[in-house]
Design a protein around this motif. Structure first.
Motif, PDB file in Angstrom:
ATOM      1  N   THR A  49     -51.085  11.983 -46.150  1.00  0.00           N
ATOM      2  CA  THR A  49     -51.286  13.136 -46.509  1.00  0.00           C
ATOM      3  C   THR A  49     -50.213  14.388 -46.070  1.00  0.00           C
ATOM      4  OG1 THR A  49     -53.731  12.823 -46.959  1.00  0.00           O
ATOM      5  CG2 THR A  49     -53.298  14.886 -46.824  1.00  0.00           C
ATOM      6  N   ASN A  50     -50.038  13.982 -44.751  1.00  0.00           N
ATOM      7  CA  ASN A  50     -49.271  14.968 -43.997  1.00  0.00           C
ATOM      8  C   ASN A  50     -47.758  14.865 -44.656  1.00  0.00           C
ATOM      9  OD1 ASN A  50     -51.110  16.087 -42.304  1.00  0.00           O
ATOM     10  ND2 ASN A  50     -50.950  14.588 -40.543  1.00  0.00           N
ATOM     11  N   ILE A  51     -47.574  13.610 -44.728  1.00  0.00           N
ATOM     12  CA  ILE A  51     -46.231  13.305 -45.452  1.00  0.00           C
ATOM     13  C   ILE A  51     -46.200  13.893 -46.983  1.00  0.00           C
ATOM     14  CG2 ILE A  51     -44.427  11.594 -46.564  1.00  0.00           C
ATOM     15  CD1 ILE A  51     -45.697   9.712 -44.266  1.00  0.00           C
ATOM     16  N   ALA A  52     -47.176  13.934 -47.562  1.00  0.00           N
ATOM     17  CA  ALA A  52     -46.871  14.781 -48.953  1.00  0.00           C
ATOM     18  C   ALA A  52     -46.792  16.154 -48.624  1.00  0.00           C
ATOM     19  CB  ALA A  52     -48.361  14.357 -49.629  1.00  0.00           C
ATOM     20  N   GLU A  53     -47.584  16.698 -47.816  1.00  0.00           N
ATOM     21  CA  GLU A  53     -47.728  18.244 -47.469  1.00  0.00           C
ATOM     22  C   GLU A  53     -46.271  18.402 -46.955  1.00  0.00           C
ATOM     23  OE1 GLU A  53     -50.599  18.745 -44.574  1.00  0.00           O
ATOM     24  OE2 GLU A  53     -52.325  18.783 -46.124  1.00  0.00           O
ATOM     25  N   SER A  54     -45.451  17.906 -46.139  1.00  0.00           N
ATOM     26  CA  SER A  54     -44.065  17.898 -45.748  1.00  0.00           C
ATOM     27  C   SER A  54     -43.109  17.793 -47.018  1.00  0.00           C
ATOM     28  CB  SER A  54     -43.859  16.896 -44.775  1.00  0.00           C
ATOM     29  OG  SER A  54     -44.578  16.953 -43.473  1.00  0.00           O
ATOM     30  N   ILE A  58     -40.529  20.459 -48.256  1.00  0.00           N
ATOM     31  CA  ILE A  58     -39.233  20.531 -48.811  1.00  0.00           C
ATOM     32  C   ILE A  58     -38.726  20.838 -50.026  1.00  0.00           C
ATOM     33  CG2 ILE A  58     -37.419  18.709 -48.986  1.00  0.00           C
ATOM     34  CD1 ILE A  58     -38.923  17.109 -46.702  1.00  0.00           C
ATOM     35  N   HIS A  59     -39.839  20.492 -50.948  1.00  0.00           N
ATOM     36  CA  HIS A  59     -39.475  21.018 -52.365  1.00  0.00           C
ATOM     37  C   HIS A  59     -39.376  22.540 -52.410  1.00  0.00           C
ATOM     38  CE1 HIS A  59     -40.691  22.103 -56.481  1.00  0.00           C
ATOM     39  NE2 HIS A  59     -40.217  21.195 -56.674  1.00  0.00           N
ATOM     40  N   ASP A  60     -40.564  23.192 -51.929  1.00  0.00           N
ATOM     41  CA  ASP A  60     -40.483  24.816 -51.870  1.00  0.00           C
ATOM     42  C   ASP A  60     -39.347  25.371 -51.105  1.00  0.00           C
ATOM     43  OD1 ASP A  60     -42.992  24.375 -53.169  1.00  0.00           O
ATOM     44  OD2 ASP A  60     -44.078  24.932 -51.164  1.00  0.00           O
ATOM     45  N   HIS A  61     -38.779  24.660 -49.889  1.00  0.00           N
ATOM     46  CA  HIS A  61     -37.525  25.241 -49.347  1.00  0.00           C
ATOM     47  C   HIS A  61     -36.427  24.997 -50.248  1.00  0.00           C
ATOM     48  CE1 HIS A  61     -39.470  26.609 -45.668  1.00  0.00           C
ATOM     49  NE2 HIS A  61     -40.029  25.206 -45.396  1.00  0.00           N
ATOM     50  N   LEU A  62     -36.094  23.771 -50.984  1.00  0.00           N
ATOM     51  CA  LEU A  62     -35.016  23.646 -51.634  1.00  0.00           C
ATOM     52  C   LEU A  62     -35.211  24.604 -52.900  1.00  0.00           C
ATOM     53  CD1 LEU A  62     -34.813  19.740 -51.772  1.00  0.00           C
ATOM     54  CD2 LEU A  62     -33.314  21.297 -50.823  1.00  0.00           C
ATOM     55  N   THR A  67     -30.228  30.547 -47.985  1.00  0.00           N
ATOM     56  CA  THR A  67     -29.682  31.216 -46.565  1.00  0.00           C
ATOM     57  C   THR A  67     -29.540  30.012 -45.760  1.00  0.00           C
ATOM     58  OG1 THR A  67     -31.855  31.459 -45.876  1.00  0.00           O
ATOM     59  CG2 THR A  67     -30.892  33.320 -46.919  1.00  0.00           C
ATOM     60  N   SER A  68     -28.932  30.131 -44.625  1.00  0.00           N
ATOM     61  CA  SER A  68     -28.633  29.160 -43.625  1.00  0.00           C
ATOM     62  C   SER A  68     -29.996  28.728 -42.930  1.00  0.00           C
ATOM     63  CB  SER A  68     -27.644  29.350 -42.697  1.00  0.00           C
ATOM     64  OG  SER A  68     -27.880  30.528 -41.882  1.00  0.00           O
ATOM     65  N   ASP A  69     -30.734  29.850 -42.755  1.00  0.00           N
ATOM     66  CA  ASP A  69     -32.218  29.584 -42.088  1.00  0.00           C
ATOM     67  C   ASP A  69     -32.919  28.748 -42.843  1.00  0.00           C
ATOM     68  OD1 ASP A  69     -31.596  31.280 -40.100  1.00  0.00           O
ATOM     69  OD2 ASP A  69     -32.619  33.011 -40.915  1.00  0.00           O
ATOM     70  N   THR A  70     -33.080  28.776 -44.298  1.00  0.00           N
ATOM     71  CA  THR A  70     -33.735  28.075 -45.130  1.00  0.00           C
ATOM     72  C   THR A  70     -33.181  26.650 -44.937  1.00  0.00           C
ATOM     73  OG1 THR A  70     -34.191  30.031 -46.407  1.00  0.00           O
ATOM     74  CG2 THR A  70     -34.769  27.586 -47.489  1.00  0.00           C
ATOM     75  N   LYS A  71     -31.959  26.406 -44.965  1.00  0.00           N
ATOM     76  CA  LYS A  71     -31.211  25.128 -44.949  1.00  0.00           C
ATOM     77  C   LYS A  71     -31.873  24.288 -43.340  1.00  0.00           C
ATOM     78  CE  LYS A  71     -26.853  22.758 -44.818  1.00  0.00           C
ATOM     79  NZ  LYS A  71     -25.390  22.939 -44.854  1.00  0.00           N
ATOM     80  N   ASP A  72     -31.895  25.187 -42.515  1.00  0.00           N
ATOM     81  CA  ASP A  72     -32.254  24.507 -41.230  1.00  0.00           C
ATOM     82  C   ASP A  72     -33.818  23.854 -41.221  1.00  0.00           C
ATOM     83  OD1 ASP A  72     -29.840  24.659 -39.959  1.00  0.00           O
ATOM     84  OD2 ASP A  72     -30.502  26.624 -39.134  1.00  0.00           O
ATOM     85  N   GLU A  73     -34.694  25.024 -42.025  1.00  0.00           N
ATOM     86  CA  GLU A  73     -36.001  24.555 -42.206  1.00  0.00           C
ATOM     87  C   GLU A  73     -36.081  23.354 -43.008  1.00  0.00           C
ATOM     88  OE1 GLU A  73     -38.691  27.612 -43.608  1.00  0.00           O
ATOM     89  OE2 GLU A  73     -37.484  29.468 -42.361  1.00  0.00           O
ATOM     90  N   LEU A  75     -33.951  20.924 -43.246  1.00  0.00           N
ATOM     91  CA  LEU A  75     -33.604  19.615 -42.285  1.00  0.00           C
ATOM     92  C   LEU A  75     -34.543  19.583 -41.433  1.00  0.00           C
ATOM     93  CD1 LEU A  75     -29.868  20.724 -41.814  1.00  0.00           C
ATOM     94  CD2 LEU A  75     -30.759  18.729 -43.282  1.00  0.00           C
ATOM     95  N   ASP A  76     -35.185  20.373 -40.767  1.00  0.00           N
ATOM     96  CA  ASP A  76     -36.559  19.989 -39.817  1.00  0.00           C
ATOM     97  C   ASP A  76     -37.558  19.332 -40.519  1.00  0.00           C
ATOM     98  OD1 ASP A  76     -35.018  21.287 -37.730  1.00  0.00           O
ATOM     99  OD2 ASP A  76     -36.228  23.367 -37.922  1.00  0.00           O
ATOM    100  N   CYS A  77     -37.722  19.868 -41.860  1.00  0.00           N
ATOM    101  CA  CYS A  77     -38.886  19.325 -42.584  1.00  0.00           C
ATOM    102  C   CYS A  77     -38.514  17.824 -42.876  1.00  0.00           C
ATOM    103  CB  CYS A  77     -39.038  19.806 -43.885  1.00  0.00           C
ATOM    104  SG  CYS A  77     -40.076  21.531 -43.766  1.00  0.00           S
TER     105      CYS A  77
END
Length: 178
Positions: A49-54, A58-62, A67-73, A75-77
């Motif tokens: 479930t946590n994986i699916a949320e992550s 990732i989908h939302d961030h993509l 911006t580079s901040d979003t790219k870092d987020e 990569l963290d995800c």
């Protein structure tokens, strides 16, 4: 008719029957433990479930990648999701292995009960040898076979477990997670 037992022994009392009862108790305890192992399944469900949320993050961030901040987020995800997948895979592997081992134990206990309660088999060394061979043949991991062989050679339980653990440490270095 009341059967003789250790609380009410009579001329019909049998240590073999008492042994069979205790072996069956051990099998029942292991069966109950397997039922209780649902906790591992719950952990796996939560992990996925946590994986699916992550993955949704990732989908939302993509979608918002500008911006580079979003790219870092993102990569963290990705790193977080990868770590969760690794934990889930290890939990599945452990649970599967535990289930196999416990099924072998309960089967062995039941078969041992059948051997012990049959006088024609109980005092027949070939029956014992066949039973031991049957047990060993069901092992799929070399560490299990090493522990089995050590016990049959008369080594202590502690020594047999130490041998198994040492071999599993070597094997675990060769495990590739996908």
């Amino acid at each position: 008719m009341v059967r003789s037992d250790s609380k009410n022994p009579d001329l019909d009392w049998s240590q073999v029957r008492e042994t069979v009862k205790l072996l069956n108790l051990s099998a029942a305890q292991v069966d109950a433990l397997m039922q209780e192992s649902e906790l591992s399944v719950n952990t796996l469900t939560e992990s996925f479930t946590n994986i699916a949320e992550s993955m949704q993050l990732i989908h939302d961030h993509l979608l918002a990648l500008d911006t580079s901040d979003t790219k870092d987020e993102v990569l963290d995800c990705c790193a977080d999701t990868h770590a969760k997948f690794q934990k889930a895979i290890i939990a599945f592997q452990f649970y599967d292995r535990m289930q196999q081992c416990l099924q072998h134990v309960t089967s062995n206990l039941r078969n041992l009960s059948a051997l012990v309660e049959n006088p024609d088999r109980l005092y027949n060394p070939k029956e014992w040898l066949d039973f031991q061979s049957q047990i060993r043949s069901r092992y799929t991991m070399e560490s299990e076979k090493l522990m089995f062989d050590a016990i049959l050679q008369g080594k202590s339980i502690e020594d047999a477990i130490a041998m198994r653990d040492a071999h599993e440490t070597i094997e675990s270095n060769d495990i590739e997670l996908f």
